[in-house]
Design a protein around this motif. Sequence first.
Motif, PDB file in Angstrom:
ATOM      1  N   GLU A 157       2.021   5.697  -4.529  1.00  0.00           N
ATOM      2  CA  GLU A 157       0.819   5.220  -3.829  1.00  0.00           C
ATOM      3  C   GLU A 157      -0.064   6.414  -3.459  1.00  0.00           C
ATOM      4  O   GLU A 157      -1.282   6.412  -3.696  1.00  0.00           O
ATOM      5  N   ASN A 196      10.570   7.066  11.077  1.00  0.00           N
ATOM      6  CA  ASN A 196      11.564   6.428  11.947  1.00  0.00           C
ATOM      7  C   ASN A 196      12.895   7.183  11.906  1.00  0.00           C
ATOM      8  O   ASN A 196      13.691   7.087  12.833  1.00  0.00           O
ATOM      9  N   MET A 211       4.976   6.828   2.658  1.00  0.00           N
ATOM     10  CA  MET A 211       6.369   6.517   2.319  1.00  0.00           C
ATOM     11  C   MET A 211       6.588   6.420   0.815  1.00  0.00           C
ATOM     12  O   MET A 211       7.724   6.344   0.368  1.00  0.00           O
ATOM     13  N   ARG A 258       7.591  11.074   4.176  1.00  0.00           N
ATOM     14  CA  ARG A 258       8.546  11.259   5.272  1.00  0.00           C
ATOM     15  C   ARG A 258       8.733   9.937   6.009  1.00  0.00           C
ATOM     16  O   ARG A 258       7.757   9.276   6.368  1.00  0.00           O
ATOM     17  N   HIS A 303       0.068  11.579   4.467  1.00  0.00           N
ATOM     18  CA  HIS A 303       1.495  11.333   4.697  1.00  0.00           C
ATOM     19  C   HIS A 303       1.753   9.865   4.400  1.00  0.00           C
ATOM     20  O   HIS A 303       0.916   9.012   4.713  1.00  0.00           O
ATOM     21  N   VAL A 312      -3.724   0.761  10.321  1.00  0.00           N
ATOM     22  CA  VAL A 312      -2.833  -0.418  10.236  1.00  0.00           C
ATOM     23  C   VAL A 312      -1.372  -0.070   9.992  1.00  0.00           C
ATOM     24  O   VAL A 312      -0.699  -0.685   9.177  1.00  0.00           O
ATOM     25  N   SER A 313      -0.860   0.888  10.751  1.00  0.00           N
ATOM     26  CA  SER A 313       0.509   1.354  10.525  1.00  0.00           C
ATOM     27  C   SER A 313       1.278   1.677  11.788  1.00  0.00           C
ATOM     28  O   SER A 313       2.507   1.772  11.741  1.00  0.00           O
ATOM     29  N   SER A 340      -1.595   5.529   2.113  1.00  0.00           N
ATOM     30  CA  SER A 340      -1.191   4.819   0.902  1.00  0.00           C
ATOM     31  C   SER A 340      -2.187   5.223  -0.189  1.00  0.00           C
ATOM     32  O   SER A 340      -2.599   6.383  -0.228  1.00  0.00           O
TER      33      SER A 340
HETATM   34  C1  LIG Z   1       0.166  -1.540   5.892  1.00  0.00           C
HETATM   35  S1  LIG Z   1       0.450   0.028   5.149  1.00  0.00           S
HETATM   36  C2  LIG Z   1      -1.042   0.887   5.563  1.00  0.00           C
HETATM   37  C3  LIG Z   1      -1.401   1.915   4.528  1.00  0.00           C
HETATM   38  C4  LIG Z   1      -2.773   2.559   4.732  1.00  0.00           C
HETATM   39  N1  LIG Z   1      -2.823   3.327   5.964  1.00  0.00           N
HETATM   40  C5  LIG Z   1      -3.886   1.544   4.675  1.00  0.00           C
HETATM   41  O1  LIG Z   1      -4.774   1.576   5.555  1.00  0.00           O
HETATM   42  O2  LIG Z   1      -3.936   0.744   3.722  1.00  0.00           O
HETATM   43  C6  LIG Z   1       1.673   0.676   6.241  1.00  0.00           C
HETATM   44  C7  LIG Z   1       2.051   2.115   6.011  1.00  0.00           C
HETATM   45  O3  LIG Z   1       2.875   2.533   7.104  1.00  0.00           O
HETATM   46  C8  LIG Z   1       3.644   3.627   6.675  1.00  0.00           C
HETATM   47  N2  LIG Z   1       5.022   3.461   7.181  1.00  0.00           N
HETATM   48  C9  LIG Z   1       5.731   2.320   7.334  1.00  0.00           C
HETATM   49  N3  LIG Z   1       6.985   2.571   7.766  1.00  0.00           N
HETATM   50  C10 LIG Z   1       7.056   3.918   7.906  1.00  0.00           C
HETATM   51  C11 LIG Z   1       8.082   4.817   8.296  1.00  0.00           C
HETATM   52  N4  LIG Z   1       9.320   4.397   8.632  1.00  0.00           N
HETATM   53  N5  LIG Z   1       7.786   6.149   8.314  1.00  0.00           N
HETATM   54  C12 LIG Z   1       6.569   6.585   7.948  1.00  0.00           C
HETATM   55  N6  LIG Z   1       5.562   5.800   7.578  1.00  0.00           N
HETATM   56  C13 LIG Z   1       5.796   4.484   7.546  1.00  0.00           C
HETATM   57  C14 LIG Z   1       3.588   3.678   5.141  1.00  0.00           C
HETATM   58  O4  LIG Z   1       2.808   4.773   4.756  1.00  0.00           O
HETATM   59  C15 LIG Z   1       2.873   2.388   4.773  1.00  0.00           C
HETATM   60  O5  LIG Z   1       2.062   2.546   3.656  1.00  0.00           O
END
Ligand SMILES: C[S@@+](CC[C@H](N)C(=O)[O-])C[C@H]1O[C@@H](n2cnc3c(N)ncnc32)[C@H](O)[C@@H]1O
Length: 166
Positions: free
Chosen positions: A92, A108, A88, A105, A86, A128-129, A69
């Motif tokens: 950001e 899912n 979404m 990308r 990488h 956290v992802s 992000s």
């Molecule tokens: C809670 S944020 C965490 C962002 C960052 N890693 C952080 O530490 O602040 C969740 C992240 O998961 C990723 N994400 C959620 N759904 C996704 C999907 N279907 N495909 C790819 N990435 C996804 C997005 O990049 C989103 O910003």
Amino acid sequence: MRAAATAGEIVREVLASPERSKLDPGSDREFYAFPRLVKHVDEGFTSQVTELYRQRIPQDAVVLDLCSSWVSHLPPGEKYKEVIGHGMNAQELAKNPQLDRFFVRDLNREPREWALADASVDAVVCCVSVQYLQQPEQVFAEVYRVLKPGGVAIFTFSNRMFWDKG
Ligand SMILES: C[S@@+](CC[C@H](N)C(=O)[O-])C[C@H]1O[C@@H](n2cnc3c(N)ncnc32)[C@H](O)[C@@H]1O
């Protein structure tokens, strides 16, 4: 040492079919269409993540920040060879000062065949992802494919999340 014939193969599925669904079945692309410039976890958590990165990622590494992000939590001032992001949401990612380049990308929908060469990355980080991934086996197989032998993958998570998307 990696056996070329098994690189990127899925050996075992970790989620059963019902565990791949979300309370909110709507499109992730739409959910992430507007930028959220928020901090998801507190300073105590992120400072431990940063320290872990400092200890485990060599300075000359090519780093892939998966599910990134506007923040990457990499040690400030550290000069890596390249940091690829990488996520979404392009707005950001464009605000993230630690990324040299990025791609958007939906993992899912398209978990495989990222535009990254085999064995081209020294470290994959994902903060956290991981709980948002509905096909984690496919994504982890791809992580394995792009990592160099001896590379490091660091996945950190908490129980704070978008509960309807996790
Ligand atoms: C809670 S944020 C965490 C962002 C960052 N890693 C952080 O530490 O602040 C969740 C992240 O998961 C990723 N994400 C959620 N759904 C996704 C999907 N279907 N495909 C790819 N990435 C996804 C997005 O990049 C989103 O910003």
